[in-house]
Design a protein around this motif. Structure first.
Motif, PDB file in Angstrom:
ATOM      1  N   LEU A  11       0.856  -1.189   0.000  1.00 51.11           N
ATOM      2  CA  LEU A  11       0.000   0.000   0.000  1.00 51.11           C
ATOM      3  C   LEU A  11       0.890   1.236   0.000  1.00 51.11           C
ATOM      4  CD1 LEU A  11      -2.702   1.517   0.369  1.00 51.11           C
ATOM      5  CD2 LEU A  11      -2.429   1.166   2.847  1.00 51.11           C
ATOM      6  N   ARG A  48      -1.241  -6.980 -15.184  1.00 53.59           N
ATOM      7  CA  ARG A  48      -1.965  -6.591 -13.972  1.00 53.59           C
ATOM      8  C   ARG A  48      -3.459  -6.754 -14.192  1.00 53.59           C
ATOM      9  NH1 ARG A  48      -0.769  -0.014 -14.006  1.00 53.59           N
ATOM     10  NH2 ARG A  48      -2.081   0.488 -15.832  1.00 53.59           N
ATOM     11  N   ALA A  79      -6.880  -5.193 -12.376  1.00 50.86           N
ATOM     12  CA  ALA A  79      -7.538  -4.338 -11.396  1.00 50.86           C
ATOM     13  C   ALA A  79      -8.891  -4.936 -11.027  1.00 50.86           C
ATOM     14  CB  ALA A  79      -7.706  -2.938 -11.962  1.00 50.86           C
ATOM     15  N   PRO A  80      -9.436  -4.586  -9.877  1.00 52.42           N
ATOM     16  CA  PRO A  80     -10.738  -5.114  -9.469  1.00 52.42           C
ATOM     17  C   PRO A  80     -11.801  -4.844 -10.516  1.00 52.42           C
ATOM     18  CG  PRO A  80      -9.683  -3.984  -7.645  1.00 52.42           C
ATOM     19  CD  PRO A  80      -8.838  -3.718  -8.847  1.00 52.42           C
ATOM     20  N   PRO A 133      -3.459   6.163  -8.473  1.00 49.77           N
ATOM     21  CA  PRO A 133      -4.519   5.256  -7.994  1.00 49.77           C
ATOM     22  C   PRO A 133      -4.949   4.241  -9.059  1.00 49.77           C
ATOM     23  CG  PRO A 133      -4.953   7.483  -7.247  1.00 49.77           C
ATOM     24  CD  PRO A 133      -3.771   7.566  -8.174  1.00 49.77           C
ATOM     25  N   THR A 184      -3.548   0.659  -9.203  1.00 48.26           N
ATOM     26  CA  THR A 184      -3.960  -0.354  -8.236  1.00 48.26           C
ATOM     27  C   THR A 184      -4.412  -1.617  -8.945  1.00 48.26           C
ATOM     28  OG1 THR A 184      -4.598   1.270  -6.568  1.00 48.26           O
ATOM     29  CG2 THR A 184      -5.647  -0.899  -6.445  1.00 48.26           C
ATOM     30  N   LEU A 194      -0.151  -7.771  -4.777  1.00 47.80           N
ATOM     31  CA  LEU A 194      -1.129  -6.684  -4.786  1.00 47.80           C
ATOM     32  C   LEU A 194      -0.449  -5.340  -4.586  1.00 47.80           C
ATOM     33  CD1 LEU A 194      -4.070  -5.655  -4.776  1.00 47.80           C
ATOM     34  CD2 LEU A 194      -4.102  -6.100  -2.296  1.00 47.80           C
ATOM     35  N   VAL A 195      -0.758  -4.423  -5.478  1.00 45.77           N
ATOM     36  CA  VAL A 195      -0.309  -3.035  -5.355  1.00 45.77           C
ATOM     37  C   VAL A 195      -1.544  -2.157  -5.176  1.00 45.77           C
ATOM     38  CG1 VAL A 195       0.787  -1.105  -6.553  1.00 45.77           C
ATOM     39  CG2 VAL A 195       1.762  -3.409  -6.740  1.00 45.77           C
ATOM     40  N   THR A 196      -1.563  -1.411  -4.099  1.00 46.93           N
ATOM     41  CA  THR A 196      -2.669  -0.509  -3.822  1.00 46.93           C
ATOM     42  C   THR A 196      -2.108   0.904  -3.694  1.00 46.93           C
ATOM     43  OG1 THR A 196      -3.860  -2.249  -2.632  1.00 46.93           O
ATOM     44  CG2 THR A 196      -4.608   0.019  -2.313  1.00 46.93           C
ATOM     45  N   SER A 253      -3.245   4.582  -2.846  1.00 47.32           N
ATOM     46  CA  SER A 253      -4.365   5.311  -2.258  1.00 47.32           C
ATOM     47  C   SER A 253      -3.848   6.316  -1.253  1.00 47.32           C
ATOM     48  CB  SER A 253      -5.324   4.340  -1.568  1.00 47.32           C
ATOM     49  OG  SER A 253      -6.347   5.050  -0.903  1.00 47.32           O
TER      50      SER A 253
END
Length: 131
Positions: A11, A38, A40-41, A88, A91, A126-128, A130
């Motif tokens: 994070l 990658r 993303a959600p 962002p 992510t 995981l890369v977040t 924020s």
């Protein structure tokens, strides 16, 4: 057994940097192109950046040009993804994959008219990004 293991995710805040690692075991990375992808959600997986077996980078995503770089250390059997000025929208879960064509074909290539998907993938990190 051929394996890839990603590490280095976490994070971070917008503008920060991260370096992801893709370590291989059971085979030598120097004979492969290595791509970073990658997901993303809620989105499909996309290619990010790749390095050929001759150490030539190939950007799959224009959005990371000027911010992400890729390198390999054959002695460590590891490929690195340096990510600077993170946003962002970066992510995602980041995956590395080994490409036996050696020249960054994407997530699949063709043998004749037969599509072959890359089959050596890591588990992802995981890369977040924020605030």
């Amino acid at each position: 057994q051929e394996r890839l293991v990603e590490s280095g995710g976490g994070l971070v805040q917008p503008g920060d940097s991260l370096r992801l690692s893709c370590a291989a075991s059971g085979f030598s990375l120097e004979h492969y192109a290595i791509g970073w992808f990658r997901q993303a959600p809620g989105k499909e997986r996309e290619g990010v950046l790749c390095i050929t077996s001759d150490d030539v980078p190939k950007y799959y995503a224009r959005s990371v040009e000027g911010r992400f770089t890729i390198s390999r250390d054959n002695a460590e059997n590891t490929v690195y993804l340096q990510m600077d000025n993170l946003k962002p929208e970066d992510t995602a879960v980041y995956y590395c994959a080994a490409d036996p064509t050696r020249h960054c074909s994407g997530s699949y290539y063709y043998l004749g008219n037969r599509r072959v998907d890359l089959d050596i993938w890591g588990q992802g990190t995981l890369v977040t990004v924020s605030s």
